[in-house]
Design a protein around this motif. Structure first.
Motif, short mmCIF file in Angstrom:
data_model
loop_
_atom_site.label_atom_id
_atom_site.label_comp_id
_atom_site.label_asym_id
_atom_site.label_seq_id
_atom_site.Cartn_x
_atom_site.Cartn_y
_atom_site.Cartn_z
N SER A 197 23.68 7.00 -2.65
CA SER A 197 24.29 6.12 -1.65
C SER A 197 23.57 4.77 -1.61
CB SER A 197 24.23 6.75 -0.26
OG SER A 197 24.91 7.98 -0.23
N LEU A 198 22.23 4.82 -1.65
CA LEU A 198 21.45 3.56 -1.61
C LEU A 198 21.67 2.76 -2.90
CD1 LEU A 198 18.16 4.88 0.05
CD2 LEU A 198 20.00 3.54 1.13
N LYS A 323 28.67 -1.72 -10.70
CA LYS A 323 27.31 -1.83 -11.20
C LYS A 323 26.33 -1.21 -10.18
CE LYS A 323 28.04 -5.94 -14.12
NZ LYS A 323 29.48 -5.53 -14.15
N PRO A 324 26.28 0.14 -10.10
CA PRO A 324 25.34 0.77 -9.16
C PRO A 324 23.90 0.40 -9.52
CG PRO A 324 26.29 2.39 -10.68
CD PRO A 324 27.03 1.12 -10.91
N GLN A 325 23.10 0.09 -8.49
CA GLN A 325 21.72 -0.37 -8.69
C GLN A 325 20.84 0.74 -9.27
OE1 GLN A 325 19.68 -1.12 -5.03
NE2 GLN A 325 18.04 -2.32 -5.95
N THR A 326 19.95 0.37 -10.19
CA THR A 326 18.91 1.32 -10.65
C THR A 326 17.59 0.54 -10.68
OG1 THR A 326 19.27 0.72 -12.96
CG2 THR A 326 20.46 2.67 -12.15
N LEU A 327 16.47 1.27 -10.66
CA LEU A 327 15.15 0.62 -10.74
C LEU A 327 14.66 0.76 -12.18
CD1 LEU A 327 13.52 2.05 -7.48
CD2 LEU A 327 14.74 -0.14 -7.80
N SER A 328 13.94 -0.23 -12.67
CA SER A 328 13.49 -0.08 -14.08
C SER A 328 12.14 0.64 -14.08
CB SER A 328 13.32 -1.48 -14.68
OG SER A 328 12.45 -2.19 -13.83
#
Ligand SMILES: COc1ccc(S(=O)(=O)N2Cc3cc(-c4ccc(C=O)o4)ccc3N(Cc3cncn3C)C[C@H]2Cc2ccc(O)cc2)cc1
Ligand SMILES: [Zn+2]
Length: 328
Positions: A197-198, A323-328
């Motif tokens: 969700s976040l 474009k769902p957010q992801t962390l690198s």
């Protein structure tokens, strides 16, 4: 305390791709008539699990598209919600599954989008949480269903996203994880729903990625499998809930991928195809999707790429411009 785990027999399971295609195409027909009739209460979700799994290993080809779309329409209610089967009550779980299947078929624009948006937004509460249907059960699973469903339809701005994020934040625990409601204990499946969700809301800044990443990596057992909470047995579906969350947080290298792959392949049914929750149990479409989806995230050849946030083929998420957010 002896750590609960399963013992893998040393026969390395071969990858029985053709049998998985056959298992998925025959679910619901004579061979699986009984189980399929027993699962009528979740049939729309069963179709999402089976069709997404088939898409991944059958080069994106789905049979009987018109028949599938007719079935979705037969489960539509005037309120804009969908039921698992004709004659059942509408629920957010099956409304998401119906929208996901329509997106797989590239026919989401044929859905009554405004009615679906109204149905979902009416389920949001003053504190930002969501109920699953009119009976009012609050659960962070339903926050994920609401945000995934509306974002797939390009209508995320039709709900109070700030309040929705606020409620999810209120379910965060000291171990970095999340539960079903404020104060509920951390659980692998609910962590996936909250982090997913976040990710959709673009608010992964609220996640303590190192603390949560550590808790998630602790789910791996000597068998290579992942469990959903401490002291539980490993289960293929947690390969997805836990591993896809690590992938979204950019910490999937914190677990032994080869070990996880071995556990998942050991849970294949070499005769009839399909994956079960752990080696030796009966396969089902639910564990077949989540086993294949986890293998896809580990870039297993012959499986199309999957999106870790939506658990849908990357090709579909890209086509929808998401474009769902992801962390690198
Ligand atoms: C066989 O017993 C159950 C127990 C719970 C459920 S559930 O609907 O609450 N649900 C999904 C779920 C589905 C299956 C299943 C068997 C055949 C099919 C046909 O498509 O699907 C099996 C299990 C299952 N569970 C229970 C489970 C999985 N791994 C460990 N357990 C105890 C998950 C459960 C909750 C759920 C998870 C994700 C989701 O999108 C919806 C519901 C269904 C069957
Ligand atoms: Zn499971």
């Amino acid at each position: 305390m002896l750590q609960k785990d399963v013992k893998l027999d040393n026969t390395s399971k071969t990858w029985v791709l053709e049998k998985h295609i056959d298992f998925l195409q025959s679910f619901g027909k004579e061979r699986h008539q009984y189980e399929s009739s027993m699962m009528e209460f979740l049939r729309m979700s069963g179709m999402y699990w089976g069709l997404t799994a088939l898409y991944l290993i059958n080069d994106g080809k789905i049979p009987k598209e018109d028949e599938i779309f007719e079935y979705i329409k037969s489960c539509e209610h005037s309120c804009g919600g969908y039921s698992p089967a004709p004659g059942h009550d509408p629920h957010l779980l099956y409304t998401l599954s119906a929208v996901q299947i329509a997106c797989l078929l590239n026919r989401e624009l044929e859905l009554p989008i405004e009615k679906i948006v109204l149905y979902v937004s009416k389920l949001q509460q003053d504190d930002g949480s969501f109920t699953g249907d009119k009976w009012g059960e609050i659960d962070t699973r339903y926050s994920f269903c609401a945000l995934a469903c509306l974002s797939l339809l390009g209508k995320l701005n039709e709900i109070n996203l700030v309040k929705a994020v606020e409620f999810i934040k209120s379910c965060q625990n000291f171990d970095g994880g999340f539960g079903s409601r404020p104060g509920a204990e951390s659980h692998g499946g609910l962590i996936y729903c909250c982090v997913g969700s976040l990710s959709i809301a673009g608010r992964l800044d609220l996640v303590d990625a190192d603390t949560l990443g550590w808790w998630l990596a602790e789910r791996q057992l000597p068998s290579g499998g992942l469990n959903g909470r401490p002291e539980k047995l490993p289960d293929v579906c947690y390969s997805w809930w836990v591993f896809s969350t690590l992938n979204i947080l950019g910490r999937d290298h914190w677990i032994d991928k080869e070990g996880l792959k071995t556990f998942i392949l050991a849970s294949q049914d070499n005769e009839g195809g399909g994956f079960s929750d752990r080696p030796g149990d009966e396969p089902d479409p639910f564990h077949t999707l989540f086993g294949l989806a986890a293998l896809s995230l580990m870039s297993h050849d012959k499986i199309l790429p999957i999106d870790p946030t939506y658990c849908m083929p990357k090709a579909v998420i890209n086509r929808l411009g998401l474009k769902p957010q992801t962390l690198s």
